[in-house]
Scaffold this motif. Structure first.
Motif, PDB file in Angstrom:
ATOM      1  N   GLU A 140       0.792  -0.939  -0.191  1.00 25.50           N
ATOM      2  CA  GLU A 140       0.173   0.144   0.031  1.00 25.50           C
ATOM      3  C   GLU A 140       0.994   1.798   0.572  1.00 25.50           C
ATOM      4  O   GLU A 140       0.809   2.339  -0.635  1.00 25.50           O
ATOM      5  CB  GLU A 140      -1.007  -0.340   1.283  1.00 25.50           C
ATOM      6  CG  GLU A 140      -1.995  -1.258   1.106  1.00 25.50           C
ATOM      7  CD  GLU A 140      -3.489  -0.041   0.550  1.00 25.50           C
ATOM      8  OE1 GLU A 140      -3.639   1.754   0.643  1.00 25.50           O
ATOM      9  OE2 GLU A 140      -4.138  -1.310  -0.107  1.00 25.50           O
ATOM     10  N   ILE A 141       2.174   1.429   0.960  1.00 25.31           N
ATOM     11  CA  ILE A 141       2.860   1.989   1.209  1.00 25.31           C
ATOM     12  C   ILE A 141       3.591   2.246  -0.727  1.00 25.31           C
ATOM     13  O   ILE A 141       4.131   4.098  -1.052  1.00 25.31           O
ATOM     14  CB  ILE A 141       3.504   2.407   1.818  1.00 25.31           C
ATOM     15  CG1 ILE A 141       3.250   1.905   3.429  1.00 25.31           C
ATOM     16  CG2 ILE A 141       4.755   3.601   1.926  1.00 25.31           C
ATOM     17  CD1 ILE A 141       4.293   1.629   4.287  1.00 25.31           C
ATOM     18  N   THR A 142       4.116   1.142  -1.138  1.00 26.89           N
ATOM     19  CA  THR A 142       4.774   1.416  -1.977  1.00 26.89           C
ATOM     20  C   THR A 142       4.092   2.332  -3.519  1.00 26.89           C
ATOM     21  O   THR A 142       4.935   2.386  -3.757  1.00 26.89           O
ATOM     22  CB  THR A 142       5.606   0.731  -2.113  1.00 26.89           C
ATOM     23  OG1 THR A 142       5.097  -0.462  -2.013  1.00 26.89           O
ATOM     24  CG2 THR A 142       6.680   0.947  -1.005  1.00 26.89           C
ATOM     25  N   GLY A 143       3.330   1.471  -3.793  1.00 27.08           N
ATOM     26  CA  GLY A 143       2.222   1.344  -4.452  1.00 27.08           C
ATOM     27  C   GLY A 143       2.255  -0.054  -5.687  1.00 27.08           C
ATOM     28  O   GLY A 143       2.483   0.105  -6.571  1.00 27.08           O
ATOM     29  N   LYS A 144       3.368  -1.127  -4.957  1.00 21.49           N
ATOM     30  CA  LYS A 144       4.026  -1.975  -6.226  1.00 21.49           C
ATOM     31  C   LYS A 144       2.634  -3.096  -5.794  1.00 21.49           C
ATOM     32  O   LYS A 144       2.187  -3.389  -4.147  1.00 21.49           O
ATOM     33  CB  LYS A 144       5.477  -2.229  -5.718  1.00 21.49           C
ATOM     34  CG  LYS A 144       6.279  -1.479  -6.436  1.00 21.49           C
ATOM     35  CD  LYS A 144       6.985  -1.694  -5.564  1.00 21.49           C
ATOM     36  CE  LYS A 144       8.695  -0.683  -6.371  1.00 21.49           C
ATOM     37  NZ  LYS A 144       9.370  -0.708  -5.739  1.00 21.49           N
TER      38      LYS A 144
END
Lengths: 173, 248
Positions: A140-144
């Motif tokens: 969620e944080i990295t968008g990966k």
């Protein structure tokens, strides 16, 4: 901006301030700068919090923190994170004596190795092993994707091992 | 070292934690800055107000008035983004003063806020290497700091119980000024001294006042820490501890 919003944000602040401070401190190695940037992270988040709904507050906080750290190094004209050894020379003595005292030599070594990693790897190690975030949370944080995060964490740990001057480490995945 | 050991060492980095005093103070500053934020947000609202009037398009007189308002709104917005030395900067300056004049904040906090804005302008100019704007930005900043310092000194004399917040803002301003001086590679006039002197007077007055009061054990410790920090020239810590004495 009612009292309810304030109470809600107050709770968010209490839950995340230590993690955000630590995340920033590990990258800037200065208590004073870490305090300034952490404060700015929550000021900006509070502003946004009053304008719109923030779906994932943790991801948002880390996102703001990363941007501020990048801005900090851009302004300072530095692109590399300062190592622990170098920092101990330039830090305010009074500020960090306690933190220095608390660090065993092994910890110093690990912190230095961590600061030598590339930024993405540092983040993954901090989130996964220090803050013990789950893979979906990091995704969620990295968008990966979660798969990418798993691979990234594995590579980051390998890279960290490679930076440590202690021979081969047995891996248990 | 096994991987397990490495992970254990990593988790020991959790011992890195922020100072408890700072955590409380920062939270109070952030949530207490609400009113300032309302003022910042108000920069956007005129456009929203203009757009909300588009429903009157069927009435010609209102359309003309709307267009005029829209043009003025555009100029207003442009003025908001202007920097010292730009043509529209004087418009921005007047708007800001009028807006702050209407606010319910104490005068000293208003001047601190204005000085903070001039410092932000100066930071933009310095970071953007806008040489043309630099002399005006420095001049505006120095004038606003001077005004803020005078106002703080007056507040210390006339209304010391409300001066702590302004004092904290003053020290923060001084700290940020030093950072900009580093970017510019030069010192910015003598106004910093003026601000520092006002903050020193405030701390002296607070320490003297607290000496006459009965303090709890915790307040006593904070008082001593404030005194030591002041003697060592650490004004920020001194003010932070004094603020905590009054707010725990």
């Amino acid at each position: 901006m009612g009292n309810r919003a304030k109470d809600e944000f107050s709770l968010i602040y209490d839950q995340h301030i230590t993690k955000i401070y630590r995340f920033i401190f590990l990258k800037v190695s200065s208590r004073e700068i870490a305090e300034d940037l952490s404060s700015e992270v929550f000021t900006r988040t509070w502003t946004e919090f009053n304008k719109q709904e923030i779906k994932n507050i943790q991801a948002f906080l880390y996102g703001v923190a990363r941007n501020l750290i990048a801005d900090h190094y851009r302004v300072q004209g530095r692109i590399k994170i300062v190592s622990v050894e170098a920092t101990f020379d330039i830090q305010d003595e009074q500020d960090d004596l306690q933190e220095q005292a608390n660090l065993s030599s092994d910890m110093e070594m690990v912190q230095k190795a961590l600061s030598d990693l590339k930024d993405d790897y540092q983040n993954l190690i901090i989130w996964r092993y220090l803050e013990e975030l789950s893979v979906p949370e990091i995704a969620e944080i990295t968008g990966k994707s979660e798969e990418n995060v798993r691979v990234g964490v594995h590579r980051a740990l390998q890279s960290l091992k490679g930076k440590l001057p202690m021979g081969k480490i047995e891996e248990k995945v | 070292m096994q991987e397990k050991e490495l992970l254990a060492k990593l988790s020991q980095l959790k011992s890195i934690e922020p100072r408890h005093d700072w955590v409380i103070l920062a939270k109070s500053r952030i949530l207490g800055a609400e009113e300032h934020q309302v003022l910042r947000d108000a920069q956007i609202s005129p456009v929203a107000r203009i757009l909300s009037h588009l429903r009157y398009l069927s009435r010609p007189a209102l359309v003309i008035a709307g267009i005029i308002l829209f043009v003025l709104g555009g100029a207003f917005l442009q003025a908001q983004n202007s920097l010292p030395g730009d043509r529209l900067y004087s418009v921005r300056s007047v708007i800001e003063r009028a807006r702050f004049g209407l606010s319910s904040q104490s005068q000293s906090l208003v001047y601190m806020e204005l000085a903070q804005r001039r410092l932000n302008d100066l930071r933009k100019v310095a970071e953007g290497n806008k040489v043309r704007n630099l002399p005006s930005a420095i001049k505006e900043f120095e004038a606003s700091v001077s005004q803020a310092s005078r106002s703080l000194a007056q507040l210390v004399e006339n209304n010391p119980e409300n001066a702590l917040q302004a004092g904290l803002e003053a020290v923060q301003l001084q700290k940020e000024k030093s950072q900009i001086e580093q970017i510019l590679g030069t010192t910015l006039g003598e106004n910093g001294e003026e601000l520092e002197n006002a903050a020193k007077k405030l701390i002296e007055a607070e320490l003297a006042d607290l000496k006459t009061r009965t303090l709890t054990e915790e307040q006593g410790i904070l008082f001593e820490q404030a005194k030591t920090a002041f003697e060592e020239g650490d004004l920020q810590t001194a003010l932070e501890q004094l603020w905590l004495v009054s707010n725990i």
